[in-house]
Scaffold this motif. Structure first.
Motif, short mmCIF file in Angstrom:
data_model
loop_
_atom_site.label_atom_id
_atom_site.label_comp_id
_atom_site.label_asym_id
_atom_site.label_seq_id
_atom_site.Cartn_x
_atom_site.Cartn_y
_atom_site.Cartn_z
N LYS A 13 -6.45 -3.09 -6.01
CA LYS A 13 -5.15 -2.63 -5.51
C LYS A 13 -5.02 -2.90 -4.02
N ASP A 16 -4.21 -6.55 -3.51
CA ASP A 16 -2.81 -6.85 -3.85
C ASP A 16 -1.86 -6.35 -2.77
N LEU A 17 -2.09 -5.12 -2.30
CA LEU A 17 -1.21 -4.56 -1.27
C LEU A 17 -1.32 -5.33 0.05
N GLU A 19 -1.67 -8.49 0.34
CA GLU A 19 -0.80 -9.66 0.20
C GLU A 19 0.67 -9.28 0.36
N ASP A 20 1.05 -8.12 -0.19
CA ASP A 20 2.42 -7.63 -0.03
C ASP A 20 2.76 -7.41 1.45
N LYS A 23 3.14 -10.76 3.38
CA LYS A 23 4.46 -11.36 3.16
C LYS A 23 5.54 -10.62 3.94
N LEU A 24 5.48 -9.30 3.92
CA LEU A 24 6.46 -8.50 4.65
C LEU A 24 6.38 -8.78 6.14
N GLU A 94 12.29 -0.93 0.24
CA GLU A 94 10.98 -1.55 0.45
C GLU A 94 9.99 -0.51 1.00
N LYS A 97 8.90 1.99 -1.77
CA LYS A 97 7.96 1.40 -2.73
C LYS A 97 6.57 1.27 -2.10
N LEU A 98 6.50 0.71 -0.90
CA LEU A 98 5.20 0.53 -0.25
C LEU A 98 4.56 1.88 0.09
N ASP A 101 3.04 3.13 -3.03
CA ASP A 101 1.85 2.33 -3.36
C ASP A 101 0.65 2.75 -2.51
#
Length: 117
Positions: A13, A16-17, A19-20, A23-24, A94, A97-98, A101
């Motif tokens: 996790k 994955d986060l 990478e999020d 991108k942000l 956004e 959601k983050l 997460d």
């Protein structure tokens, strides 16, 4: 063949986060490159790095120390997200959601840390 940490859900996790967030942060203004962009990316990468490093240690106090670093890095990322929201670099949706997460990752990491007592 795989490393033990690669099987950990918290490590997956965190990867994955990261990478999020990467991108942000590419959308942040150029003037943030050496400030908020750099800070949030270093903090988010530190989460998975510390989980991995702590997982290869046999000593519980040392494992706890590295998981503590990961938890502090999660808090740092959340603070950076608040700053980004205040500066209008991401939408409320956004952010929410983050935020959720990272809250989930925080709870999972604390739970894992408590489990290895």
């Amino acid at each position: 063949m795989s490393f033990k940490f690669e099987k950990l859900l918290i490590w997956q996790k965190a990867m994955d986060l990261a990478e999020d967030i990467q991108k942000l942060s590419k959308r942040f203004p150029k003037e943030e490159q050496y400030n908020l962009t750099s800070q949030i990316n270093r903090a988010v990468d530190s989460i998975a790095l510390n989980i991995a490093e702590g997982s290869i240690i046999q000593s519980n106090p040392e494992q706890h120390r590295f998981l503590g670093y990961a938890i502090r890095s999660i808090a740092e990322v959340v603070t950076c997200l608040h700053k980004a929201k205040r500066r209008a670099y991401l939408s409320d949706e956004e952010f929410e959601k983050l935020y959720k997460d990272f809250q989930d990752l925080m709870n999972m990491t604390i739970g894992f840390k408590n489990k290895i007592n």
